[in-house]
Every structure is written in structure tokens, then in C-alpha cells.
Design a protein around this motif. Structure first.
Motif, short mmCIF file in Angstrom:
data_model
loop_
_atom_site.label_atom_id
_atom_site.label_comp_id
_atom_site.label_asym_id
_atom_site.label_seq_id
_atom_site.Cartn_x
_atom_site.Cartn_y
_atom_site.Cartn_z
N UNK A 209 0.85 -1.19 0.00
CA UNK A 209 0.00 0.00 0.00
C UNK A 209 0.88 1.24 0.00
N UNK A 210 0.33 2.35 -0.45
CA UNK A 210 1.07 3.61 -0.44
C UNK A 210 1.14 4.10 1.01
N UNK A 211 2.31 4.55 1.42
CA UNK A 211 2.45 5.11 2.77
C UNK A 211 3.43 6.28 2.74
N UNK A 212 3.42 7.05 3.85
CA UNK A 212 4.33 8.20 3.95
C UNK A 212 5.61 7.79 4.63
N UNK A 213 6.72 8.03 3.96
CA UNK A 213 8.01 7.78 4.62
C UNK A 213 8.36 9.03 5.42
N UNK A 214 9.47 8.96 6.14
CA UNK A 214 9.93 10.14 6.88
C UNK A 214 10.11 11.29 5.88
N UNK A 215 9.54 12.44 6.19
CA UNK A 215 9.58 13.54 5.23
C UNK A 215 11.01 14.05 5.03
N UNK A 216 11.38 14.22 3.76
CA UNK A 216 12.69 14.84 3.49
C UNK A 216 12.41 16.31 3.17
N UNK A 217 13.23 17.17 3.72
CA UNK A 217 13.00 18.61 3.55
C UNK A 217 13.17 19.02 2.10
N UNK A 218 14.13 18.36 1.42
CA UNK A 218 14.40 18.77 0.04
C UNK A 218 14.78 17.53 -0.78
N UNK A 219 14.79 17.71 -2.06
CA UNK A 219 15.16 16.61 -2.96
C UNK A 219 15.69 17.25 -4.24
N UNK A 220 16.60 16.55 -4.91
CA UNK A 220 17.16 17.08 -6.16
C UNK A 220 16.19 16.75 -7.30
N UNK A 221 15.12 17.54 -7.37
CA UNK A 221 14.05 17.29 -8.35
C UNK A 221 14.57 17.47 -9.78
N UNK A 222 15.47 18.40 -9.94
CA UNK A 222 16.08 18.60 -11.27
C UNK A 222 16.69 17.29 -11.76
N UNK A 223 17.47 16.64 -10.88
CA UNK A 223 18.11 15.38 -11.26
C UNK A 223 17.05 14.30 -11.50
N UNK A 224 16.02 14.24 -10.65
CA UNK A 224 14.96 13.22 -10.85
C UNK A 224 14.34 13.37 -12.24
N UNK A 225 14.05 14.62 -12.63
CA UNK A 225 13.37 14.85 -13.91
C UNK A 225 14.33 14.63 -15.08
N UNK A 226 15.52 15.21 -15.01
CA UNK A 226 16.43 15.08 -16.15
C UNK A 226 16.92 13.64 -16.32
N UNK A 227 17.13 12.93 -15.21
CA UNK A 227 17.52 11.50 -15.31
C UNK A 227 16.41 10.70 -15.99
N UNK A 228 15.18 11.02 -15.62
CA UNK A 228 14.03 10.32 -16.20
C UNK A 228 13.97 10.57 -17.71
N UNK A 229 14.12 11.83 -18.11
CA UNK A 229 14.07 12.19 -19.54
C UNK A 229 15.22 11.50 -20.28
N UNK A 230 16.40 11.53 -19.69
CA UNK A 230 17.58 10.93 -20.31
C UNK A 230 17.38 9.42 -20.50
N UNK A 231 16.83 8.78 -19.45
CA UNK A 231 16.59 7.33 -19.53
C UNK A 231 15.59 7.01 -20.65
#
Ligand SMILES: C[S@@+](CC[C@H](N)C(=O)[O-])C[C@H]1O[C@@H](n2cnc3c(N)ncnc32)[C@H](O)[C@@H]1O
Length: 443
Positions: A209-231
Motif C-alpha cells: 500500500x502507499x504510505x508516507x516515509x519520513x519527510x525529506x526537507x528537500x530533494x534534487x528534483x532537477x536530477x529526478x526529472x532530467x535523469x528520467x528524460x535521459x533514460x
């Protein structure tokens, strides 16, 4: 109806766990998966067994989810046709099977898009220090505050803590530019990439099931998106070097297949929802929200109403699928048993009162689906339905595969066999829960 023999083929399927893990990284499949997807090798073994090859062979997946069947069928050169009710799953299945957009077009669009996003990221000071391939981008010396926020109706649907505020703002910056692209396959490509990148940017975990993990204050969203596009670009370059079949994914409810027109189908390989409390609208909530597939509660309701009734949070007044299975004593028996168990246990919540109803509506919905499918099948066409036994409703054992086979038999299908795919021992109830493949043939 005679009980079909379990085929020896099931042992091959069962023993393939290692292969299954490796396959999660397989090209295109890896663009987006969810916990309820089945492994590509399961599909390819049935495509092989059914002799599916080449563009004249029409392979249909009426519950296409992340598009596993469609990607495998397309790779074999078959004509892959999908259907999916949930908006983001439909987008995913579509983008994962759109292989003919010229790479150069996507690369140019990616450059332009990333340049605009990068300019905003720099202005808001959103770039993370180090680690990114795009080190050329730097934050402005005096970043300004970003005022972007999720509209109130969407924020309510998202729920608290699933994405931390700063990663959410970064996703919204990307969203702004992606949604400004002119509609078409290029816009879909990046919108899907955004939805996929939202998961590693968020605090969600799946277990299953979907659940909430410990909240992270920040994340490298740029890398998440560009890595996804590159892949995605890397995999597209690869699949475009080989022949592949045509494809189309319909955005519809598979209990009514009129949108397929006069299509003639040779094989069906699919996994419908099971009668349990899994909620696909919830499992894909973040992707649906961030890509604007769902804008408010009314959107969510519209989307959920198109789904098979398989969980107690997805029942509506006026639902009538249960009427299709009044004649099936076996379905009535298991639904009655669930209701009796509820009464015996003194369970009175609204959800628990729904369990027996859901069971009837689920099998009624599957009956409707099989009824509307049959005339579209070529003579001799074969179908593999991957379904699991369930005990989510007060531990009453629902033998999904057996019941589905009975419905199909009544409609006029030949039930060839029920393969055991995998099984697990349920300690609490001391029974073996089977996940099976019901193999049907159109007479
Ligand atoms: C078990 S998942 C399929 C997973 C898929 N085999 C894969 O590998 O990704 C079932 C899918 O059926 C979709 N679905 C549920 N009810 C539907 C309906 N009435 N018509 C079309 N799709 C439906 C759900 O949204 C979900 O994506």
C-alpha cells in the motif's frame, strides 16, 4: 464445469523470481512501474505460447496499467491494443508505446524545455549543489522566493506529508513549463516524465500500500526529472533500431468495449484488479495530481467511477454490475459468507458493510467485460487473465481464478487451463493463496 488441470508450464513461471527482478530494469518497462504490475517475462511466455508474432496478430490488454503487455507485444512486432480507465495509467501506457517520435524532435524539445526550467530553478535557488549532470546551471546570486502552490482542491486530495513543500514547488515549476507545451506526443512524453519523476521527489513508499516515509526537507528534483528524460531518450534510441509493431491505447472502461469498433483480437494478456482493498486511484494519486489529470474531487470521482468495482471505497449509488451475477450460486455463496462473517464479528463500519457488495459487483463487472469482449475475438483467440485469490474481506477466501473461469465458461469460452503463477502461505488463515493465470479460448 470440469476443473481444468494446472499445467506444468506453471513451474517455469513460478521459478522465475530472479529474472523478474532483473526485468524491472528492462528498457521502456523501467520508465514507470507500480507495485501491482506483472513482470514482462510472464507476458512474453504467454505471447510465445499463443504464437503471437507480427503486425497481423492483435494483442489486447483491457487493463493495461503500466503497459507491460503492450510493450512486450510491440517488441515482438504484434499490433498492441490497450485500454485503461485511470488517466495517468493511460498516459503511461500511451507514452511507453509511442516509439515513432523522431529522437531529434524530442532532443530539441528537451533542450528548450530544460533551458526554461533551468532559468526558473536558478532564479528560485532550486539547484542542489553537486551531484547533477547539469553542473553548468547555477543558482542566481540573490534567489527570489517562489510563490507557486498546488491549488487548494488538489492539495486536499494530495493529503499532508506526501511531498515536502520545497520539492513540490520544484515539481510545480516543471509542471508550468510542461503544461505549456502544445498538445501532442512530445507534450505527453514530458508530462509522463514529470509524473514519473514526482515519485522519487516525494515521501511516498509502497509496501504494497502507499504510505508516507519520513519527510525529506528537500530533494534534487532537477536530477529526478532530467535523469528520467535521459533514460527515456536512451531507451527510445535503442527500440528505434529494431522493427516494432503498431499500437494504440484507449482511455475507456473495459466493461464496455464499443470504442474498439470492429477490431478483431487474436490474444488477450491482462491482469484486471482483484477483489480486495487495493485502490488504484490512491496508488497513483501523486502522478495524477502533478500531471493535472485530476484537478479536484469531481475529477477523482469521474475517474474512479470508470474502474471495476474492486474495493469498498469505490462503490456508487446506481451501480448495477451485481445484477449480472445473480445466477452464479458460487459468487452469491462467497458474498453471503463475507456478510455472515461480518455479522458474526459484529463489524459495522461503512467499508465493512460494503465487502459483500463489492464482491458481487466485481464479478458482475468482469462478467460484463468478458461478454463485451467475446464478439471481438477471432475464432480460436486465446486469453490469459492473471488473477489472485483474495482474503481481504474479513478473511473469507475468494477463489478469483476459479470463479472467473466459471463466468467465462457460461459466456461460451473454453476454459483451457488454470496455471499456477505463484502462491504464498497466509499464516493467519492457514491457507495457500494462489495467483493464477486463467487461460481461455474463444470457441
Ligand atoms: C493489476 S493492474 C494492471 C497492471 C498491468 N498488468 C501492468 O503490468 O502494469 C489493473 C489496471 O486496471 C485498471 N482498471 C481498473 N478498472 C478498469 C476498467 N473498468 N477499465 C479499464 N481499466 C481498468 C487499473 O487502473 C489498473 O491500472
Amino acid at each position: 464445469m470440469p476443473k481444468p488441470a494446472t499445467s506444468p508450464f506453471s513451474e517455469i513461471l513460478k521459478g522465475n523470481v530472479k529474472n523478474e527482478l532483473q526485468e524491472l530494469d528492462a528498457p521502456v518497462h523501467r520508465w514507470w512501474r507500480f507495485v501491482l504490475a506483472y513482470p514482462p517475462h510472464l507476458v512474453s511466455q504467454y505471447l510465445e505460447e499463443f504464437g503471437c508474432e507480427g503486425p497481423k496478430c492483435v494483442v489486447f490488454d483491457p487493463f493495461s496499467g503500466t503497459g507491460t503487455t503492450l510493450v512486450e507485444a510491440k517488441r515482438r512486432g504484434c499490433h498492441a491494443v490497450g485500454m485503461e480507465a485511470l488517466d495517468f495509467c493511460h498516459l503511461a501506457s500511451t507514452v511507453k508505446t509511442t516509439w515513432d517520435t523522431p529522437i531529434a524532435t524530442l532532443e530539441t524539445a528537451a533542450e528548450e524545455l530544460l533551458e526554461k526550467i533551468a532559468s526558473d530553478f536558478a532564479r528560485y535557488g532550486f539547484f542542489s549543489a553537486g551531484g547533477s549532470l547539469f553542473e553548468t546551471h547555477r543558482n542566481a546570486a540573490r534567489p527570489v522566493a517562489c510563490a507557486l502552490a498546488l491549488p487548494a482542491a488538489q492539495e486536499k486530495l494530495l493529503g499532508k506529508g506526501y511531498i515536502s513543500p520545497r520539492p513540490l514547488q520544484k515539481l510545480l515549476v516543471i509542471q508550468q513549463h510542461v503544461l505549456a507545451l502544445p498538445p501532442g506526443p512530445v507534450a505527453d512524453f514530458f508530462r509522463f516524465a514529470l509524473g514519473s519523476a514526482a515519485i522519487p521527489s516525494s515521501n511516498v513508499g509502497f509496501g504494497p500500500e502507499i504510505y508516507r516515509k519520513k519527510a525529506k526537507a528537500d530533494e534534487d528534483v532537477w536530477a529526478c526529472f532530467t535523469d528520467q528524460v535521459e533514460m527515456m531518450l536512451t531507451d527510445l534510441r535503442d527500440v528505434q533500431t529494431r522493427p516494432y509493431g503498431p499500437s494504440r491505447v484507449h482511455h475507456c472502461d473495459s466493461r464496455d468495449l464499443t470504442s474498439l469498433g470492429k477490431l478483431k483480437i487474436d490474444a488477450v494478456i491482462t491482469s484486471p484488479p482483484y477483489p480486495n482493498e487495493k485502490n488504484y486511484g490512491r496508488i497513483t494519486r501523486i502522478e495524477n495530481l502533478i500531471t493535472n489529470c485530476i484537478q479536484d474531487g469531481a475529477d477523482l470521482k469521474r475517474l474512479k467511477k470508470r474502474l471495476l468495482r474492486s474495493n469498498s471505497q469505490n462503490m456508487y449509488q446506481g451501480d448495477e454490475d451485481d445484477l449480472f451475477v445473480t445466477k452464479f450460486a458460487s459468487v452469491q455463496k462467497v458474498a453471503d459468507e463475507i456478510e455472515q462473517r461480518r455479522l458474526d464479528l459484529g463489524k459495522t463500519s461503512g467499508w465493512e458493510r460494503m465487502y459483500a457488495k463489492v464482491t458481487r459487483h466485481y464479478f458482475g463487472g468482469m462478467y460484463r467485460h468478458l461478454l463485451t469482449l467475446k464478439p471481438l475475438l477471432n475464432r480460436g483467440a486465446r486469453c490469459a487473465y492473471v488473477v489472485g485469490d483474495q482474503m481481504s474481506f474479513l478473511m473469507v477466501h475468494i477463489r478469483t481464478g476459479e470463479l472467473l473461469a466459471e463466468l467465462a465458461d457460461e459466456i461460451g469460452f473454453k476454459v483451457e487451463k488454470i496455471d499456477l503463477w505463484r502462491e504464498r502461505w497466509a499464516t493467519a488463515s492457514k491457507v495457500t493463496i494462489r495467483e493464477e493465470v486463467v487461460v481461455l479460448q474463444n470457441r
